[in-house]
Design an enzyme around this catalytic site. Sequence first.
Site, PDB file in Angstrom:
ATOM      1  N   HIS A 264       0.839  -1.205   0.000  1.00 26.81           N
ATOM      2  CA  HIS A 264       0.000   0.000   0.000  1.00 26.81           C
ATOM      3  C   HIS A 264       0.877   1.260   0.000  1.00 26.81           C
ATOM      4  O   HIS A 264       0.705   2.155  -0.838  1.00 26.81           O
ATOM      5  CB  HIS A 264      -0.913  -0.022   1.233  1.00 26.81           C
ATOM      6  CG  HIS A 264      -1.778   1.196   1.388  1.00 26.81           C
ATOM      7  ND1 HIS A 264      -3.093   1.237   0.982  1.00 26.81           N
ATOM      8  CD2 HIS A 264      -1.523   2.428   1.891  1.00 26.81           C
ATOM      9  CE1 HIS A 264      -3.606   2.428   1.237  1.00 26.81           C
ATOM     10  NE2 HIS A 264      -2.668   3.174   1.792  1.00 26.81           N
ATOM     11  N   GLU A 265       1.820   1.326   0.917  1.00 31.01           N
ATOM     12  CA  GLU A 265       2.682   2.513   0.998  1.00 31.01           C
ATOM     13  C   GLU A 265       3.553   2.651  -0.247  1.00 31.01           C
ATOM     14  O   GLU A 265       3.834   3.753  -0.702  1.00 31.01           O
ATOM     15  CB  GLU A 265       3.538   2.487   2.270  1.00 31.01           C
ATOM     16  CG  GLU A 265       2.755   2.462   3.587  1.00 31.01           C
ATOM     17  CD  GLU A 265       1.727   3.587   3.722  1.00 31.01           C
ATOM     18  OE1 GLU A 265       1.960   4.684   3.177  1.00 31.01           O
ATOM     19  OE2 GLU A 265       0.670   3.359   4.360  1.00 31.01           O
ATOM     20  N   HIS A 268       1.758   4.719  -2.748  1.00 30.39           N
ATOM     21  CA  HIS A 268       1.896   6.165  -2.495  1.00 30.39           C
ATOM     22  C   HIS A 268       3.267   6.664  -2.959  1.00 30.39           C
ATOM     23  O   HIS A 268       3.385   7.696  -3.625  1.00 30.39           O
ATOM     24  CB  HIS A 268       1.761   6.449  -0.989  1.00 30.39           C
ATOM     25  CG  HIS A 268       0.347   6.404  -0.477  1.00 30.39           C
ATOM     26  ND1 HIS A 268      -0.656   7.190  -0.978  1.00 30.39           N
ATOM     27  CD2 HIS A 268      -0.223   5.681   0.527  1.00 30.39           C
ATOM     28  CE1 HIS A 268      -1.794   6.957  -0.310  1.00 30.39           C
ATOM     29  NE2 HIS A 268      -1.549   6.035   0.607  1.00 30.39           N
TER      30      HIS A 268
END
Lengths: 500, 500
Positions: A264-265, A268
């Site tokens: 997920h990170e 980003h």
Amino acid sequence: MSAEAPQAYDDLLEAYRRVSNVESAVGVLSWDQQVTMPDGGAPARSRQLSTLSGLKHELLTDDGIADALETLDRSELNDEQRAVVREIRREHERAAAVPQALIEQISAKSSEALEVWESAKADADFSQFAPVLEELVELRREYAAAIDPDRDPYAVLFEDYEPYLGLETAEQVLERLRDELVPLIEAVGDSDVTQPDPFADGTYSEQAQEDLSREILTRIGYDWDRGRLDTSSHPFTSGNQFDCRVTTRFLEDDPLSALTATVHEFGHAFYNLGLPQEEYGTPLGSSRNLSVHESQSRLWENHVGRSRPFWESVADDVREAFEGVEDIDGETFYRAANRVYDDNLIRVDADELTYHMHIVVRFEIERDLINGDLDVEDVPEVWNDKYEQYLGLRPENDAEGALQDIHWSHGNFGYFPTYTLGSVMAAQLYAAAEDDLGDLDGSIRAGEFEDLQTWLRENVHHHGARYTTDDLVEVATGESYTADYFLEYVTEKYGDLYEL
Amino acid sequence: MSAEAPQAYDDLLEAYRRVSNVESAVGVLSWDQQVTMPDGGAPARSRQLSTLSGLKHELLTDDGIADALETLDRSELNDEQRAVVREIRREHERAAAVPQALIEQISAKSSEALEVWESAKADADFSQFAPVLEELVELRREYAAAIDPDRDPYAVLFEDYEPYLGLETAEQVLERLRDELVPLIEAVGDSDVTQPDPFADGTYSEQAQEDLSREILTRIGYDWDRGRLDTSSHPFTSGNQFDCRVTTRFLEDDPLSALTATVHEFGHAFYNLGLPQEEYGTPLGSSRNLSVHESQSRLWENHVGRSRPFWESVADDVREAFEGVEDIDGETFYRAANRVYDDNLIRVDADELTYHMHIVVRFEIERDLINGDLDVEDVPEVWNDKYEQYLGLRPENDAEGALQDIHWSHGNFGYFPTYTLGSVMAAQLYAAAEDDLGDLDGSIRAGEFEDLQTWLRENVHHHGARYTTDDLVEVATGESYTADYFLEYVTEKYGDLYEL
């Protein structure tokens, strides 16, 4: 372009770059605070951050920026310049509209609220938190009125996080998800299928989990020359196109948790690292708002990281990393990563499907709070009623109910919907990428991510904040923003997994 | 105090605290750059630092500070207030005197010079570096003239690093050391005694060295709740009374190097951590200048960390940390840590005795360069001649000669003497502490450092920048600043070690 426009445009950019550099410095100080700073450093750090935030506000509301914007109002600009001016004007006007004293009041009240919230949560007692929450709601209403006294205050607050999709779109999407996901979740709950849990009985060392996280980050294309992986109590991403860092955290009994958070990170970070370097410090070199950012993290977390071909491709690594799963195949890992938790009350532990019901609850409550349709004291009961209605679960206390999230104690109202808007956008973008690139499943199964990376860079990252959110979706996918793809995706995926 | 003084004084402090917070933020960004930042982050970081440095300069030269200082000029102030005003006025006047354009020129030229220096050093060719060094010398002469056109420019530059002892004192001390140490070093060279090197044949893992460094830092009183130990290419210390971090670096074949560096940096950090917390961001909560800072690092490095009782007290730990030294006693470790290198041309590798001759060479050369008594092109030959004269050694090339240090390429002239002034001050302070506390040797041998720590906190750290350097020495020791104690210390210590 008028004769004076080029100079005013250059002046504007130069002034804005300073704002942007101060903001980046704030980012570094915050990263350090969460990752490397010794505990004792907090008092000095909060004063440093307060000075830098004040300076950022002063630079952003400076007469130089106001004058340049006024001149550029009367100038002919090309598309790119118009986009830059639009973004800077928006930031400038919002900052200038709100009195500095109110900003400081909100900041001070939030610091107070954070402590009260922590202690109220520890005691599972919402009534301790209610008075300070009421004050924060009132301050945020004042804040919204300062920006635009004639509009729905929640809509104004929402635009701090997602300035262009509009609250009406958010409401439509959330209502539609509520209407269509509630029966789907019920059907999953009624299904006879249960997903396996191959990690149920073991414990998994932090070192093994970290090594695997690094291996997978490398595999999906993290540029270690411009990034790093650390641990922090809540995973987050911080940085820009030159240096964008991710954090994760390791749970001894659940290695899937850290892996999912890390991917997920990565989404980003991969977005920020794809912003054009030559535009660093300008809107063309800045990411679009939170919805688009969340679309990138969710695309990697869910459409890649929770996909069957991904788990087939990394199964060997997982088997090598941990003891006790030597005989587990990719399909089983895939199913384990996609269990739907019909007994989970906690948003951050939620699966891809029920997650959005957690958001709907928060959205409906904070909207009504800000708009004056709900009293603070009634929040816990309304919260629990909505959980029962949408998820068939009733929290037993406020700690696992209305006190579970930190956002309101930070004074943030209007943030929650961007989580869902981003997930919905991720599905639409992924479908468009698949449409353009053909057999994405095949590439992912083969561990090849370059086509997808290039597609995202060219169609999303490369644009910075040049397009508004809705235009960006249209430019990237050829269609208006829609929840169709998300609903199609989850219906098909969970229909297959739970034999619906 | 006049009626308006309290308000002007409060205004001044508030304005100065912002300057100080920006400076602290610069410190955090620089620490991050040297310790944690991925390589790719450099372009963004240099722009962030440039913006913050510009903002610091603007805040420091702001009319608000100028007005408050003017009001306070006409006000009656107590001692503490006078000290605060003195320090802020000094910083303000220096910053205001130098045109921003000149600051930027020096900064840009230094960036250029750094690259040229690196490549010239790699080629061992001073002539590549000479043109840009000449430009930097010229720019620094302009800088000095902007501050005071009527004074010796080198004296003006020196005061950026040591504002109060005065160049005359520095010259006297350096001349005296040159006169008295040259024969002492010669006597050591002529002595039949050689010191042992128990680490000569082994290699020592980074992990074992790091564990030992942490153990010793804990032992001598490093507060881990307000600090951390990391590695960087050059050891340094960064931070304030809430958060002060040290770095070191590990050489596989020389574990004494990291230990010495770590204890040195501890001395710097222990000073900052001893500054009064309630005065954070004001001169009363700031360290005195570089000479005093260096006195604290040298006191711990040399008077504690290279002492016989210290090595007796840590001998067990060292024997446990490394293979191959199980049979070595404390006396042997002590002697190994105090070898005098009569064949060493490199300042940073020098022992406690020859170190100051390296400084004398640099001091004499940079003073003559800035004052126009030496041409840049003649530096290498003068350098080599002086090495021959003071150390009996002649560099074979410019890399181990005039190109070895980074300072001039940073545009720093006047910095070098503070290393020696600090060492001299360390001996005087240590002697005063011994006088007050009695058997310091005995405490150190027993691993007890509390008395010394308390003495330093009360007599040095606690004062912040309240006293000028000379007054601080007098307050702490009851005597004027003098090199007597240093010369007595080295004469006795090396006389004993080398049986002179």
